[in-house]
Write an enzyme that holds these catalytic residues in place. Structure first.
Site, short mmCIF file in Angstrom:
data_model
loop_
_atom_site.label_atom_id
_atom_site.label_comp_id
_atom_site.label_asym_id
_atom_site.label_seq_id
_atom_site.Cartn_x
_atom_site.Cartn_y
_atom_site.Cartn_z
N ASN A 1 0.80 -1.22 0.00
CA ASN A 1 0.00 0.00 0.00
C ASN A 1 0.84 1.27 0.00
O ASN A 1 0.29 2.37 -0.06
CB ASN A 1 -0.96 0.00 1.19
CG ASN A 1 -2.06 -1.03 1.03
OD1 ASN A 1 -2.42 -1.41 -0.09
ND2 ASN A 1 -2.61 -1.51 2.14
N ARG B 1 -7.78 -1.45 -7.59
CA ARG B 1 -8.35 -0.16 -7.24
C ARG B 1 -7.30 0.95 -7.21
O ARG B 1 -7.61 2.11 -7.44
CB ARG B 1 -9.06 -0.24 -5.89
CG ARG B 1 -10.21 -1.20 -5.83
CD ARG B 1 -11.11 -0.92 -4.64
NE ARG B 1 -11.75 0.36 -4.74
CZ ARG B 1 -12.91 0.58 -5.35
NH1 ARG B 1 -13.53 -0.41 -5.96
NH2 ARG B 1 -13.43 1.79 -5.39
N CYS C 1 -10.53 -5.73 -4.84
CA CYS C 1 -11.26 -6.58 -3.90
C CYS C 1 -12.71 -6.14 -3.77
O CYS C 1 -13.01 -4.95 -3.69
CB CYS C 1 -10.61 -6.53 -2.52
SG CYS C 1 -9.12 -7.52 -2.37
N ARG D 1 -16.15 1.71 -2.24
CA ARG D 1 -15.03 2.61 -2.00
C ARG D 1 -15.07 3.67 -3.10
O ARG D 1 -14.31 3.63 -4.06
CB ARG D 1 -13.71 1.84 -2.00
CG ARG D 1 -13.62 0.86 -0.84
CD ARG D 1 -12.23 0.32 -0.65
NE ARG D 1 -12.04 -0.88 -1.44
CZ ARG D 1 -10.95 -1.66 -1.34
NH1 ARG D 1 -9.99 -1.35 -0.51
NH2 ARG D 1 -10.83 -2.73 -2.09
N VAL E 1 -14.97 7.04 -5.55
CA VAL E 1 -13.88 7.94 -5.91
C VAL E 1 -14.32 9.40 -5.84
O VAL E 1 -13.58 10.28 -6.28
CB VAL E 1 -13.36 7.62 -7.33
CG1 VAL E 1 -12.76 6.23 -7.37
CG2 VAL E 1 -14.47 7.77 -8.37
N ASP F 1 -7.32 -3.97 7.65
CA ASP F 1 -6.60 -5.01 6.93
C ASP F 1 -6.07 -6.12 7.84
O ASP F 1 -5.53 -7.12 7.34
CB ASP F 1 -5.43 -4.41 6.14
CG ASP F 1 -5.87 -3.78 4.83
OD1 ASP F 1 -7.05 -3.95 4.46
OD2 ASP F 1 -5.04 -3.12 4.18
N ILE G 1 -14.98 0.25 8.89
CA ILE G 1 -14.42 0.86 7.68
C ILE G 1 -15.17 0.42 6.43
O ILE G 1 -15.60 1.26 5.63
CB ILE G 1 -12.92 0.50 7.54
CG1 ILE G 1 -12.15 0.88 8.82
CG2 ILE G 1 -12.32 1.21 6.33
CD1 ILE G 1 -12.19 2.35 9.17
#
Length: 425
Positions: free
Chosen positions: A23, A98, A122, A127, A129, A313, A335
Site C-alpha cells: 500500500n 483499485r 477486492c 469505495r 472515488v 486489513d 471501515i
C-alpha cells in the site's frame, strides 16, 4: 487455477524477512510520473498489483526496468517518466486493481489531462472515488465521469493550490491530492487527511524528489507546489500488514518468531491486541520478537478504525485467532460494510461465529478441522491460511489469486518457519 494446501498442527519458529509495503509502493510508483528524470524505488515486493502498476506505467509510455537486487533489500524498479505520452489508463489493466485511480492526480498535474477507468479490486464494499474528484476539483480540475471513465483536464494549463476538507478519511484520496498538489502552482492545504504510515511514506518519497510537504502523518497536510520533481532514490517502508499477519500466525500456532528491518511504531494497535492475547513481545528500534510457545491465545475485542486505530486489513487475521482462542471475542468493522465474507469459510472449518450487523461474535474452539475453502478477498485469504495452520488435517484454499495481490511468497516464508504448506496448480 492455483490452490494452497495447508496441513495444520506445527508451531512456527524462526526468522522472516518482511517485504516492502504494497500500500506504499503503489502510490510511490505513481508519484514517479511527477519527476523530470528517472527515479529508482527499492524494497519493492513482487506482487500481482505491482506488476499491474508497472504495466500501466509502460502503457502510458514510461520506461520501467526491474532489478532483482539482493534478498536483504528486495527488488528495485527504475521508472523513466520522460517518455510518457499517453493520458488514458485503460479498463483492461485497471479492472483488477483499485489503486490504479492513483494515476489520476499525477497525470492531471503534469500533463493537464487524464482519463482513468473506474477501478476494480477486492469486492469488500463501496469505495467511491468522489473524494478524489472533489479534491482535484478544489485545485482547479474539470472532471466528468462518462462511459466508465473519469475524465479530467485543466483549462488554465496548471493546477492551482487550494484547500480541501475530506468528508471522510480517505487514504488513496489523500495520496492522490498530495501528489497533484506537489506540482500545483501555489500552496495547498489538505484537511482531515489520512494519517496512515503509507501516506507518510509517500510524502517522504515526494520530499526526497524535491517536493515541499509538511504535516504528513497529521490530519492537516500543507504542500507548497514546485514546477516538477527531480530524479532520486527511495526505499519503500516494510509492510505492516504482512508483519502483523506473521505475528498472528505465530501466536495462533504457539510458536516464536523474530523479524528484523520492520517498523514497530506503525503497529501499536496490533501489538497491543497481541499482548492482550497473551503473547510476549520484545520491540527494538527496527525489530520485533514474539513468543507464544506452548500457550493458547486469549480472545480479544477490537474495533477497526483509521490509523492510528486498529487496521481493517488485520481484522480477518484476528478473527482467525479468535476462532481458536480461549473465550469470546467481539470484532466490530467500521471501515467497510462488506468485510465479513471470510466468516462463511471459517465456519466450514468448524469455527463458531455469529454476525450481528457490522459485529462478529467469535466463540473460541479448541481445534478447527481442515476442509476445502474459497478465498473471497486479499486479507480473507490470509485468514484462511492462518486457520489452516492450526486445523486438524488438510485445508485446501481455492482462488488464491487474491493472496498474490498482497503477499510476496507467503507459502515459502511460512515454510521456512516450519509450516506444512504448498502451492498446487
Amino acid at each position: 487455477m492455483s490452490k494452497i494446501v495447508v496441513a495444520g498442527g506445527t508451531p512456527l519458529y524462526g526468522d522472516v524477512r518482511i517485504s516492502g509495503a504494497k500500500n506504499a509502493v503503489l502510490p510511490i510508483l505513481c508519484a514517479t510520473l511527477l519527476a523530470d528524470a528517472p527515479v529508482e524505488i527499492s524494497n519493492v515486493p513482487y506482487l500481482h498489483d505491482v506488476i499491474t502498476m508497472i504495466n500501466l506505467l509502460r502503457e502510458l509510455g514510461a520506461g520501467v526496468t526491474m532489478n532483482e537486487g539482493i534478498e536483504a533489500k528486495g527488488r528495485s524498479i527504475t521508472v523513466d517518466p520522460r517518455w510518457v505520452r499517453q493520458r488514458v489508463v485503460p479498463y483492461d489493466l485497471v479492472k483488477t486493481m483499485r489503486a490504479s485511480v492513483l494515476l489520476l492526480g499525477p497525470l492531471l498535474a503534469c500533463y493537464g489531462a487524464a482519463e482513468v477507468a473506474l477501478p476494480g479490486g477486492c469486492a469488500i464494499g463501496s469505495r467511491p472515488v468522489d473524494q478524489h474528484i472533489r479534491g482535484l476539483q478544489s485545485l482547479g480540475a474539470e472532471i466528468t465521469v462518462e462511459n466508465g471513465y473519469i475524465k479530467a483536464s485543466v483549462s488554465q494549463g496548471r493546477l492551482k493550490g487550494g484547500r480541501f476538507v475530506f468528508d471522510v478519511v480517505s487514504v488513496t484520496g489523500t495520496e492522490n491530492l498530495l501528489m497533484a498538489a506537489a506540482v500545483a502552482q501555489g500552496t495547498s492545504v489538505i484537511e482531515n487527511a489520512a494519517m496512515e504510515p503509507e501516506v507518510v511514506d509517500l510524502a517522504e518519497c515526494l520530499i526526497t524528489l524535491g517536493a515541499r510537504v509538511e504535516g504528513a502523518g497529521t490530519p492537516r497536510i500543507v504542500v507548497e507546489g514546485v514546477e516538477r520533481l527531480k530524479s532520486g532514490q527511495y526505499a519503500v517502508l516494510p509492510d505492516r500488514i504482512e508483519t502483523g499477519t506473521f505475528l498472528v500466525a505465530t501466536a495462533m500456532t504457539g510458536g516464536r518468531i523474530s523479524m528484523q528491518q520492520v517498523r514497530p511504531q506503525t503497529l501499536d494497535a496490533v501489538l497491543g491486541k497481541l499482548t492482550e492475547a497473551g503473547a510476549c513481545i520484545e520491540i527494538g528500534a527496527d525489530s520485533i520478537r514474539l513468543d507464544m510457545q506452548g500457550r493458547r491465545p486469549c480472545s480479544v475485542n477490537l474495533t477497526t478504525a483509521p490509523y492510528p486505530g486498529f487496521p481493517t486489513d488485520m481484522q480477518a487475521q484476528f478473527m482467525a485467532l479468535n476462532c481458536v482462542a480461549e473465550g469470546v471475542g467481539v470484532i466490530k468493522e467500521t471501515i467497510f460494510e462488506n468485510r465479513f465474507m471470510h466468516v462463511d469459510e471459517l465456519l466450514r472449518l468448524g469455527a463458531k461465529i455469529q454476525i450481528e450487523g457490522h459485529t462478529a461474535i467469535v466463540q473460541g474452539v479448541e481445534r478447527l478441522s481442515g476442509a476445502p475453502v474459497m478465498a473471497t478477498d486479499l486479507r480473507a485469504s490470509a485468514s484462511l491460511i492462518l486457520a489452516g495452520l492450526v486445523a486438524e488435517g488438510e485445508t485446501i484454499i481455492d482462488r488464491i489469486y487474491h493472496l498474490d495481490r498482497g503477499y510476496e511468497n507467503i507459502e515459502k516464508k511460512l515454510g521456512v518457519l516450519g509450516a506444512s504448506i504448498r502451492r498446487m496448480t
